[in-house]
Design a protein around this motif. Structure first.
Motif, PDB file in Angstrom:
ATOM      1  N   TYR A   6      -4.777   6.584  -0.651  1.00 13.40           N
ATOM      2  CA  TYR A   6      -3.854   5.461  -0.722  1.00 13.40           C
ATOM      3  C   TYR A   6      -4.024   4.747  -2.054  1.00 13.40           C
ATOM      4  O   TYR A   6      -5.043   4.882  -2.737  1.00 13.40           O
ATOM      5  CB  TYR A   6      -4.060   4.479   0.438  1.00 13.40           C
ATOM      6  CG  TYR A   6      -5.275   3.582   0.322  1.00 13.40           C
ATOM      7  CD1 TYR A   6      -5.169   2.296  -0.225  1.00 13.40           C
ATOM      8  CD2 TYR A   6      -6.524   4.005   0.756  1.00 13.40           C
ATOM      9  CE1 TYR A   6      -6.279   1.462  -0.324  1.00 13.40           C
ATOM     10  CE2 TYR A   6      -7.631   3.178   0.665  1.00 13.40           C
ATOM     11  CZ  TYR A   6      -7.503   1.914   0.124  1.00 13.40           C
ATOM     12  OH  TYR A   6      -8.610   1.102   0.007  1.00 13.40           O
ATOM     13  N   SER A  30       0.731   5.291   0.719  1.00 13.53           N
ATOM     14  CA  SER A  30      -0.059   6.399   1.262  1.00 13.53           C
ATOM     15  C   SER A  30       0.884   7.575   1.472  1.00 13.53           C
ATOM     16  O   SER A  30       1.740   7.533   2.357  1.00 13.53           O
ATOM     17  CB  SER A  30      -0.724   6.007   2.579  1.00 13.53           C
ATOM     18  OG  SER A  30      -1.440   7.093   3.134  1.00 13.53           O
ATOM     19  N   LEU A  85      -7.289   3.573   8.438  1.00 16.96           N
ATOM     20  CA  LEU A  85      -7.262   4.741   7.565  1.00 16.96           C
ATOM     21  C   LEU A  85      -8.334   5.721   8.015  1.00 16.96           C
ATOM     22  O   LEU A  85      -9.464   5.324   8.313  1.00 16.96           O
ATOM     23  CB  LEU A  85      -7.529   4.347   6.108  1.00 16.96           C
ATOM     24  CG  LEU A  85      -6.646   3.245   5.512  1.00 16.96           C
ATOM     25  CD1 LEU A  85      -7.155   2.869   4.131  1.00 16.96           C
ATOM     26  CD2 LEU A  85      -5.208   3.707   5.419  1.00 16.96           C
ATOM     27  N   CYS A 100      -8.124  10.079   3.813  1.00 17.29           N
ATOM     28  CA  CYS A 100      -6.837   9.442   3.516  1.00 17.29           C
ATOM     29  C   CYS A 100      -6.786   9.017   2.048  1.00 17.29           C
ATOM     30  O   CYS A 100      -7.740   8.456   1.513  1.00 17.29           O
ATOM     31  CB  CYS A 100      -6.635   8.222   4.420  1.00 17.29           C
ATOM     32  SG  CYS A 100      -5.125   7.289   4.072  1.00 17.29           S
ATOM     33  N   ILE A 159       0.850  -1.183   0.000  1.00 14.37           N
ATOM     34  CA  ILE A 159       0.000   0.000   0.000  1.00 14.37           C
ATOM     35  C   ILE A 159       0.891   1.240   0.000  1.00 14.37           C
ATOM     36  O   ILE A 159       1.864   1.298   0.751  1.00 14.37           O
ATOM     37  CB  ILE A 159      -0.909   0.036   1.249  1.00 14.37           C
ATOM     38  CG1 ILE A 159      -1.744  -1.247   1.358  1.00 14.37           C
ATOM     39  CG2 ILE A 159      -1.783   1.284   1.252  1.00 14.37           C
ATOM     40  CD1 ILE A 159      -2.787  -1.404   0.284  1.00 14.37           C
TER      41      ILE A 159
END
Length: 313
Positions: A90, A69, A84, A88, A67
């Motif tokens: 991502y 982010s 999260l 957010c 992931i």
């Protein structure tokens, strides 16, 4: 649905799916369930980029996934949880062919800060921990909880997803309680495995046991030494001196205990057990098991089934 088969069930949904959408929604067993909705990350091609309009929990039920982010690159393994916040951003940048990534998307208005505040009632220490967590979420928008597949927290997470899929009585109340348990256990495990919390002059076997409990399926001496803030050779000698056993022996002890517990469950294959407890070689596992229990895994399983009055014939 048995919790141990959940990853296989979710994988079958992904395999039979024909949609090209990035997410596949799982229908709740009770259509009135309103705490969250669960989605699976599809394996279709293209960019899997998201901006969350609600608080979300990512859970890796099988294999690994990476992931991204912001500037963070997070490689999550089976059992890992990622919190999260609303807003957010991502991207799922890499997942294996057998990856199963589940997403719990909470109803609008769900706030981690308020939810975590209800955890602490024991005074300054718990309040300090909760404030650190919510401040981190507020500033970073993500919180990575590094459970593994066979920790209690991961098993509770499987129960949560299973409860969502089924239509049992009081499912929502139970899921809310299990969600609290999963998060508290996860938070405690992260703190126990953080070197900053350890006074090097007061190293205790309990600290080592807690660490091995949380990591025995995927652990090395160098990893453990780094967590506790020691040179690997010094750490190895210290463990032997203070406990009378080597680090490897402590890990093998925990793995053997877990193997025995898993052998008592008829719906887990021996191949799965070997992988779950952290061995890559079947022959090496058999050798260790025989040294520890003085019988083969098959003989142990037969004895455990006999004690539990389980007859599979």
């Amino acid at each position: 649905m048995a919790a141990v088969a959940l990853d296989q069930y979710l994988a079958s949904i992904l395999k039979s799916n024909s949609t090209d959408k990035n997410e596949i929604k799982l229908e709740a067993g009770n259509p009135d369930f309103d705490l969250f909705a669960i989605y699976l990350e599809n394996h279709n091609k293209g960019i899997h980029l998201y901006r969350m309009d609600v608080s979300t929990i990512l859970y890796v039920a099988k294999s690994t996934v990476t992931i991204k982010s912001g500037e963070k690159i997070i490689t999550m393994k089976s059992g890992n949880v990622l919190l999260l916040t609303e807003g957010c951003k991502y991207e799922v940048v890499d997942q294996k062919e057998d990856t199963v990534l589940a997403k719990l998307k909470f109803r609008p208005g769900f706030k981690y800060r308020k939810y975590f505040k209800d955890f602490s009632y024991k005074g300054k220490q718990e309040n300090k921990i909760i404030n650190q967590i919510v401040d981190s979420l507020q500033n970073e928008h993500v919180l990575w909880l590094k459970n593994n597949q066979i920790t209690r927290a991961s098993q509770v997470m499987q129960h949560i997803i299973g409860g969502y899929l089924n239509n049992d009585l009081f499912a929502k109340a139970l899921i809310q309680a299990e969600l609290t348990v999963m998060l508290i256990i996860s938070i405690r495990n992260q703190r126990m495995a953080t070197p900053n919390n350890l006074d090097k002059t007061k190293f205790e076997k309990k600290s080592l046991d807690n660490y091995i409990d949380a990591h025995f399926a995927d652990v090395s001496l160098s990893d453990a030494a780094k967590y506790f803030g020691f040179n690997p050779n010094y750490f190895s000698n210290m463990v032997k001196t203070k406990t009378g056993k080597s680090f490897v022996d402590h890990v093998d002890d925990r793995r053997m205990q877990e193997a025995r517990e898993l052998l008592a469950q008829p719906d887990i294959s021996l191949k799965d057990i070997i992988g779950r407890v952290g061995y890559s070689s079947k022959s090496f596992f058999y050798k260790k098991f025989n040294q520890y229990y003085h019988m083969t895994p098959a003989a142990m399983r037969e004895e455990l089934f006999k004690q539990a009055n389980i007859n599979l014939r």
